[in-house]
Design a protein around this motif. Structure first.
Motif, PDB file in Angstrom:
ATOM      1  N   ILE A  22       0.876  -1.172   0.000  1.00 23.68           N
ATOM      2  CA  ILE A  22       0.000   0.000   0.000  1.00 23.68           C
ATOM      3  C   ILE A  22       0.916   1.226   0.000  1.00 23.68           C
ATOM      4  O   ILE A  22       1.662   1.431   0.967  1.00 23.68           O
ATOM      5  CB  ILE A  22      -0.881   0.060   1.279  1.00 23.68           C
ATOM      6  CG1 ILE A  22      -1.416  -1.310   1.721  1.00 23.68           C
ATOM      7  CG2 ILE A  22      -1.982   1.110   1.135  1.00 23.68           C
ATOM      8  CD1 ILE A  22      -2.208  -2.062   0.731  1.00 23.68           C
ATOM      9  N   VAL A  24       1.564   4.748   0.741  1.00 20.77           N
ATOM     10  CA  VAL A  24       0.905   5.752   1.587  1.00 20.77           C
ATOM     11  C   VAL A  24       1.245   7.149   1.076  1.00 20.77           C
ATOM     12  O   VAL A  24       2.377   7.620   1.189  1.00 20.77           O
ATOM     13  CB  VAL A  24       1.311   5.577   3.065  1.00 20.77           C
ATOM     14  CG1 VAL A  24       0.715   6.694   3.919  1.00 20.77           C
ATOM     15  CG2 VAL A  24       0.857   4.207   3.577  1.00 20.77           C
ATOM     16  N   GLY A  45      -2.792   4.491   0.028  1.00 17.64           N
ATOM     17  CA  GLY A  45      -3.399   4.666   1.343  1.00 17.64           C
ATOM     18  C   GLY A  45      -3.337   6.110   1.784  1.00 17.64           C
ATOM     19  O   GLY A  45      -2.331   6.793   1.573  1.00 17.64           O
ATOM     20  N   ASN A  47      -4.734   8.854   5.151  1.00 18.89           N
ATOM     21  CA  ASN A  47      -5.250   8.796   6.519  1.00 18.89           C
ATOM     22  C   ASN A  47      -6.298   9.861   6.841  1.00 18.89           C
ATOM     23  O   ASN A  47      -6.819   9.894   7.938  1.00 18.89           O
ATOM     24  CB  ASN A  47      -4.108   8.824   7.540  1.00 18.89           C
ATOM     25  CG  ASN A  47      -3.431  10.166   7.610  1.00 18.89           C
ATOM     26  OD1 ASN A  47      -3.480  10.924   6.643  1.00 18.89           O
ATOM     27  ND2 ASN A  47      -2.804  10.468   8.722  1.00 18.89           N
ATOM     28  N   HIS A  66      -7.237   2.973  -0.053  1.00 25.36           N
ATOM     29  CA  HIS A  66      -7.394   2.420   1.292  1.00 25.36           C
ATOM     30  C   HIS A  66      -7.380   3.545   2.320  1.00 25.36           C
ATOM     31  O   HIS A  66      -6.559   4.455   2.225  1.00 25.36           O
ATOM     32  CB  HIS A  66      -6.233   1.471   1.624  1.00 25.36           C
ATOM     33  CG  HIS A  66      -6.239   0.195   0.821  1.00 25.36           C
ATOM     34  ND1 HIS A  66      -5.568  -0.925   1.222  1.00 25.36           N
ATOM     35  CD2 HIS A  66      -6.846  -0.132  -0.346  1.00 25.36           C
ATOM     36  CE1 HIS A  66      -5.761  -1.904   0.332  1.00 25.36           C
ATOM     37  NE2 HIS A  66      -6.518  -1.440  -0.638  1.00 25.36           N
ATOM     38  N   ILE A  68      -6.332   4.385   5.961  1.00 23.66           N
ATOM     39  CA  ILE A  68      -5.471   3.755   6.965  1.00 23.66           C
ATOM     40  C   ILE A  68      -5.502   4.484   8.301  1.00 23.66           C
ATOM     41  O   ILE A  68      -4.976   3.986   9.279  1.00 23.66           O
ATOM     42  CB  ILE A  68      -4.008   3.658   6.460  1.00 23.66           C
ATOM     43  CG1 ILE A  68      -3.439   5.048   6.156  1.00 23.66           C
ATOM     44  CG2 ILE A  68      -3.940   2.768   5.207  1.00 23.66           C
ATOM     45  CD1 ILE A  68      -1.944   5.034   5.853  1.00 23.66           C
ATOM     46  N   HIS A  87      -8.639   0.133   6.862  1.00 25.83           N
ATOM     47  CA  HIS A  87      -7.725  -0.602   7.750  1.00 25.83           C
ATOM     48  C   HIS A  87      -8.010  -0.315   9.217  1.00 25.83           C
ATOM     49  O   HIS A  87      -7.457  -0.979  10.082  1.00 25.83           O
ATOM     50  CB  HIS A  87      -6.271  -0.174   7.489  1.00 25.83           C
ATOM     51  CG  HIS A  87      -5.691  -0.622   6.193  1.00 25.83           C
ATOM     52  ND1 HIS A  87      -4.533  -1.335   6.093  1.00 25.83           N
ATOM     53  CD2 HIS A  87      -6.129  -0.448   4.912  1.00 25.83           C
ATOM     54  CE1 HIS A  87      -4.250  -1.588   4.813  1.00 25.83           C
ATOM     55  NE2 HIS A  87      -5.205  -1.047   4.077  1.00 25.83           N
ATOM     56  N   SER A 193      -2.335  -6.451   8.155  1.00 23.04           N
ATOM     57  CA  SER A 193      -1.731  -5.211   7.685  1.00 23.04           C
ATOM     58  C   SER A 193      -0.795  -4.700   8.770  1.00 23.04           C
ATOM     59  O   SER A 193      -1.233  -4.181   9.787  1.00 23.04           O
ATOM     60  CB  SER A 193      -2.841  -4.188   7.382  1.00 23.04           C
ATOM     61  OG  SER A 193      -2.314  -2.880   7.248  1.00 23.04           O
ATOM     62  N   MET A 196       5.487  -0.412   8.302  1.00 19.76           N
ATOM     63  CA  MET A 196       5.586   0.870   7.623  1.00 19.76           C
ATOM     64  C   MET A 196       7.069   1.061   7.246  1.00 19.76           C
ATOM     65  O   MET A 196       7.853   0.127   7.376  1.00 19.76           O
ATOM     66  CB  MET A 196       5.111   2.025   8.504  1.00 19.76           C
ATOM     67  CG  MET A 196       4.404   1.610   9.771  1.00 19.76           C
ATOM     68  SD  MET A 196       3.373   2.853  10.509  1.00 19.76           S
ATOM     69  CE  MET A 196       4.486   4.215  10.677  1.00 19.76           C
ATOM     70  N   ARG A 212       2.221  -0.923   4.669  1.00 22.51           N
ATOM     71  CA  ARG A 212       1.758   0.444   4.382  1.00 22.51           C
ATOM     72  C   ARG A 212       2.977   1.364   4.408  1.00 22.51           C
ATOM     73  O   ARG A 212       3.440   1.740   5.473  1.00 22.51           O
ATOM     74  CB  ARG A 212       0.744   0.886   5.447  1.00 22.51           C
ATOM     75  CG  ARG A 212      -0.390  -0.099   5.697  1.00 22.51           C
ATOM     76  CD  ARG A 212      -1.280   0.402   6.835  1.00 22.51           C
ATOM     77  NE  ARG A 212      -0.526   0.759   8.009  1.00 22.51           N
ATOM     78  CZ  ARG A 212      -0.215  -0.086   8.996  1.00 22.51           C
ATOM     79  NH1 ARG A 212      -0.641  -1.318   9.001  1.00 22.51           N
ATOM     80  NH2 ARG A 212       0.507   0.340  10.014  1.00 22.51           N
TER      81      ARG A 212
END
Ligand SMILES: *Cc1c(COP(=O)(O)O)cnc(C)c1O
Length: 239
Positions: A22, A24, A45, A47, A66, A68, A87, A193, A196, A212
Motif C-alpha cells: 500500500i 501511503v 493509502g 489517513n 485504502h 489507513i 484498515h 496489515s 511501515m 503500508r
C-alpha cells in the motif's frame, strides 16, 4: 532516488515475498501519486477523509484507495461510495455506520479490525479482548454490508527491534486465534496489515500480508504549517 526507483525496488521486494504494497500518499501532491501510478502502483493509502475524497475525485479511477487512519463515524458517508479497504475499523459503532453507508451504496465494504499492539497511549485500536467481544456480539452478526478481511496494527515507534518484532508476533498470533475461532471457513479472512517504512522488514518476517509504506517511496513528509499538530503527528492520526 526518484519515486519511480524507490517504488520499483520496494514493489519487487514485496512481490517476491508475496506481500501487498500500500503506497501511503498522505500529504503528497497528485503529481507524485501519478509518478507512482505510472510506475505501476495501483493501491494507495490515505489517513484523512477529505484528502482521500479529493484525490479519488481527481486521479485515475482504477486506483484502489485504502483508508489507513482513524475514521470518525460522521465521515464514513464521504468514502463509502468508493473506498476499497478500511484498515482502521476500531469499534462496533463505526462498523455499524460503515455497514449502513455501504448498504446505501449497494456495496459490501471490506474492513480490517485495527488492533492495539503498541506500548503508546496515543494509538487507536481495539484491545484483544475488545476485538473478541465485538466479534461475538449479536449486533456484529447483523451487519451484512461489511466484510472483515483481517487485522491491522501499528507497532511502537522505537529503535528497539526486539520490541517491534514481539508486537508484530503478538498480532500474528492473535490473527491466527481469530481465524480459528471466528473465521475458520472464511477464506477471505487472511490479511495482516502491519509494517511501515521503518519496520516493514520486521513485519514481513512476522507474517505481514500488507505493508503500508509512505516515506520510503515518496520521501519525508513536510507538514504544511496549517496542518501542524493535526495531520501527521502520528501514524494512524485522526481522519
Ligand atoms: C503514515 C502512515 C503509514 C506510513 O508511514 P511511513 O513511515 O511514511 O511509511 C503507515 N500506516 C499508517 C497508519 C500511517 O498513518
Amino acid at each position: 532516488m526518484s519515486i519511480t526507483a524507490n517504488l520499483t525496488e520496494l514493489k519487487n521486494e514485496a512481490d517476491r515475498l508475496n506481500v501487498k504494497l500500500i503506497a501511503v500518499s498522505k500529504t503528497k501532491p497528485e503529481e507524485e501519486i501519478m509518478e507512482a501510478y505510472n510506475a505501476g502502483q495501483r493501491v494507495f493509502g490515505e489517513n484523512q477523509v477529505q484528502e482521500l475524497v479529493e484525490k479519488h475525485d481527481h486521479l485515475p479511477k482504477d486506483i484502489e484507495w485504502h483508508l489507513i487512519g482513524h475514521l470518525q463515524t460522521n465521515k464514513v458517508k464521504y468514502i463509502a461510495p468508493f473506498v476499497s479497504l478500511i484498515h482502521s475499523a476500531d469499534s462496533l459503532k463505526l462498523l455499524a455506520e460503515i455497514d449502513k453507508q455501504a448498504a446505501k451504496n449497494n456495496r459490501v465494504i471490506e474492513c480490517l479490525l485495527q488492533i492495539y499492539i503498541a506500548d503508546e497511549e496515543t494509538k487507536f485500536g481495539l484491545g484483544f479482548d475488545e476485538a473478541i467481544e465485538l466479534l461475538r456480539s449479536p449486533e456484529f452478526s447483523e451487519l451484512k454490508h461489511i466484510k472483515i478481511k483481517g487485522v491491522m496494527g501499528i507497532a511502537t515507534n522505537t529503535q528497539n527491534e526486539k520490541q517491534i518484532r514481539d508486537e508484530f508476533y503478538e498480532l500474528k498470533i492473535f490473527f491466527d486465534g481469530l481465524k480459528q475461532s471466528f473465521f475458520k471457513k472464511d477464506d477471505g479472512f487472511k490479511e495482516i496489515s502491519m509494517g511501515m517504512s521503518s519496520d516493514y522488514k520486521l513485519a514481513i518476517e512476522q507474517g505481514s500480508t500488507m505493508i503500508r509504506v509512505g516515506s520510503t517511496i515518496f520521501g519525508k513528509r513536510i507538514i504544511p504549517h496549517w496542518k501542524k499538530g493535526i495531520a501527521d503527528k502520528k501514524p494512524g492520526a485522526d481522519a
